[in-house]
Design a protein around this motif. Structure first.
Motif, short mmCIF file in Angstrom:
data_model
loop_
_atom_site.label_atom_id
_atom_site.label_comp_id
_atom_site.label_asym_id
_atom_site.label_seq_id
_atom_site.Cartn_x
_atom_site.Cartn_y
_atom_site.Cartn_z
N PRO A 175 0.82 -1.22 0.00
CA PRO A 175 0.00 0.00 0.00
C PRO A 175 0.85 1.27 0.00
N SER A 176 1.97 1.24 0.72
CA SER A 176 2.84 2.41 0.74
C SER A 176 3.37 2.69 -0.66
N MET A 177 3.73 1.62 -1.36
CA MET A 177 4.27 1.81 -2.72
C MET A 177 3.19 2.34 -3.64
N THR A 178 1.97 1.85 -3.48
CA THR A 178 0.87 2.39 -4.28
C THR A 178 0.80 3.90 -4.13
N ARG A 179 0.91 4.35 -2.86
CA ARG A 179 0.80 5.78 -2.62
C ARG A 179 1.98 6.54 -3.22
N ILE A 180 3.18 5.98 -3.06
CA ILE A 180 4.37 6.63 -3.60
C ILE A 180 4.27 6.75 -5.12
N ALA A 192 1.57 6.71 -6.89
CA ALA A 192 0.50 7.65 -7.22
C ALA A 192 1.03 9.08 -7.16
N MET A 193 1.82 9.35 -6.10
CA MET A 193 2.42 10.67 -5.94
C MET A 193 3.33 11.00 -7.12
N LEU A 194 4.18 10.04 -7.46
CA LEU A 194 5.13 10.26 -8.57
C LEU A 194 4.38 10.44 -9.89
N GLU A 195 3.30 9.68 -10.05
CA GLU A 195 2.52 9.80 -11.28
C GLU A 195 1.87 11.19 -11.34
N GLY A 196 1.37 11.64 -10.19
CA GLY A 196 0.75 12.96 -10.13
C GLY A 196 1.72 14.05 -10.52
N LYS A 197 3.01 13.83 -10.23
CA LYS A 197 4.02 14.83 -10.58
C LYS A 197 4.57 14.62 -11.99
N GLY A 198 4.04 13.63 -12.67
CA GLY A 198 4.45 13.39 -14.05
C GLY A 198 5.82 12.75 -14.18
N LEU A 199 6.30 12.11 -13.10
CA LEU A 199 7.64 11.53 -13.11
C LEU A 199 7.63 10.05 -13.46
N VAL A 235 2.59 -1.91 -14.81
CA VAL A 235 4.02 -1.69 -15.04
C VAL A 235 4.32 -0.20 -14.85
N VAL A 236 5.27 0.07 -13.97
CA VAL A 236 5.65 1.45 -13.67
C VAL A 236 6.98 1.75 -14.34
N ARG A 287 9.74 5.23 -15.64
CA ARG A 287 10.01 6.67 -15.55
C ARG A 287 9.61 7.39 -16.83
N THR A 288 9.29 8.66 -16.69
CA THR A 288 9.07 9.51 -17.85
C THR A 288 10.36 10.24 -18.15
N SER A 289 10.40 10.89 -19.32
CA SER A 289 11.60 11.66 -19.68
C SER A 289 11.78 12.81 -18.70
N GLN A 290 10.65 13.30 -18.18
CA GLN A 290 10.70 14.36 -17.18
C GLN A 290 11.47 13.91 -15.94
N ALA A 291 11.28 12.64 -15.57
CA ALA A 291 11.98 12.10 -14.42
C ALA A 291 13.48 12.08 -14.67
N GLU A 292 13.86 11.71 -15.87
CA GLU A 292 15.28 11.64 -16.19
C GLU A 292 15.91 13.02 -16.12
N ALA A 293 15.19 14.01 -16.63
CA ALA A 293 15.69 15.39 -16.57
C ALA A 293 15.82 15.81 -15.10
N MET A 294 14.78 15.46 -14.34
CA MET A 294 14.76 15.81 -12.92
C MET A 294 15.93 15.16 -12.19
N LEU A 295 16.17 13.89 -12.47
CA LEU A 295 17.26 13.17 -11.83
C LEU A 295 18.61 13.80 -12.16
N ALA A 296 18.75 14.17 -13.44
CA ALA A 296 20.01 14.77 -13.86
C ALA A 296 20.24 16.09 -13.12
N GLU A 297 19.18 16.89 -13.07
CA GLU A 297 19.30 18.18 -12.40
C GLU A 297 19.60 17.98 -10.91
N SER A 298 18.90 17.01 -10.32
CA SER A 298 19.09 16.75 -8.90
C SER A 298 20.51 16.27 -8.62
N ARG A 299 21.06 15.49 -9.57
CA ARG A 299 22.43 15.01 -9.41
C ARG A 299 23.38 16.19 -9.37
#
Lengths: 144, 144
Positions: B66-71, B73-80, B94-95, B97-109
């Motif tokens: 259930p915790s993963m479902t929520r996580i 859902a949160m990530l999906e809501g943010k388009g990641l 099947v979950v 990543r979106t390209s937005q997530a990859e950009a986000m990860l790169a920036e976060s790195r």
DNA sequence: CGATTGTACTTAGCCAAAGTAATAAGCTAA
DNA sequence: TTAGCTTATTACTTTGGCTAAGTACAATCG
């Protein structure tokens, strides 16, 4: 300041996710049901310092003062800690362990052996050696 | 099974309190304000695995489904993250990543570099070497 | 084939632990 | 002595897990 290697970056990233997973597991698989890991940690700090004010404890544990107030209140309710007025400053409070806390810590250390033994089964001697070395580094990292 | 030395016991005890303190700090000093460490960790796992079902992710992160479902859902809501029906089993999802997530990860790195550099200042080369060695051991410990 | 049992995810509701904001009491220095 | 800082506390909120129950689908057994 020194430059970080790619390996360092990867290591810290790995440490980060491992720490989050471990902290969750420690919360659940705590040896003493009645004490949270943070409360346990506070007792440990008091063991090292003898006694301290809530503010000092909050800084050492990297917790906000209100949280420490709550933790100390909980420990006091369980008779593991004593709150006495500060000799010079009547705003402050001096927190110290009771003899009951020392007995509890000793018993908990014994009970922890079972869990530690089980945990150690999954590690090689070499890995345990690494852990011994890493403990103070993590401690330092936590306080940086 | 192998017997634990006094040093081993002390080390694991130290690791325990350091992990708790570190996990609190990681929660607060996160580099990306909008993502919790666990969510970050899930994105990292997805980076390694490509894609996975919520159940697989829950097992990998040592979290209940259930915790993963929520996580997710949160990530999906943010388009990641993207949720797609499983090709063979219509119960599963099947979950990935979106390209937005990859950009986000790169920036976060990139942003993490500042924090890492600051953190590295307080450690010696030797300590960083220990940390590099310890990372996989902590990882193993978290999964034991 | 149909019923039962099992699996995967989700929903709903709870709880523990830590954080923020506001308050009270006491110290300190102009 | 009063204005402002510090310490602890109280009240409230947020976060991020959990369990239990529910739904939809799959698989297996009679």
């Amino acid at each position: 300041m020194s430059e970080l290697s790619e390996d360092d970056r990867a290591a810290v990233s790995d440490v980060r996710s491992a720490v989050m997973r471990l902290s969750r597991r420690l919360r659940n698989q705590r040896v003493d049901e009645s004490l949270s890991p943070t409360e346990m940690s506070v007792l440990g700090t008091l063991a090292r310092c003898g006694s301290a004010t809530p503010g000092e404890l909050a800084r050492k544990e990297h917790v906000q003062p209100p949280s420490m107030t709550r933790i100390v209140a909980m420990l006091e309710g369980k008779g593991l800690v004593r709150r006495e007025p500060h000799p010079d400053d009547r705003r402050q409070v001096v927190v110290s362990r009771t003899s009951q806390a020392e007995a509890m810590l000793a018993e908990s250390r014994d009970r922890r052996n079972a869990w530690l033994a089980e945990l150690a089964e999954g590690l090689t001697d070499e890995e345990r050696a690494i852990l011994r070395q890493a403990a103070p580094v993590l401690e330092k990292l936590a306080h940086l």
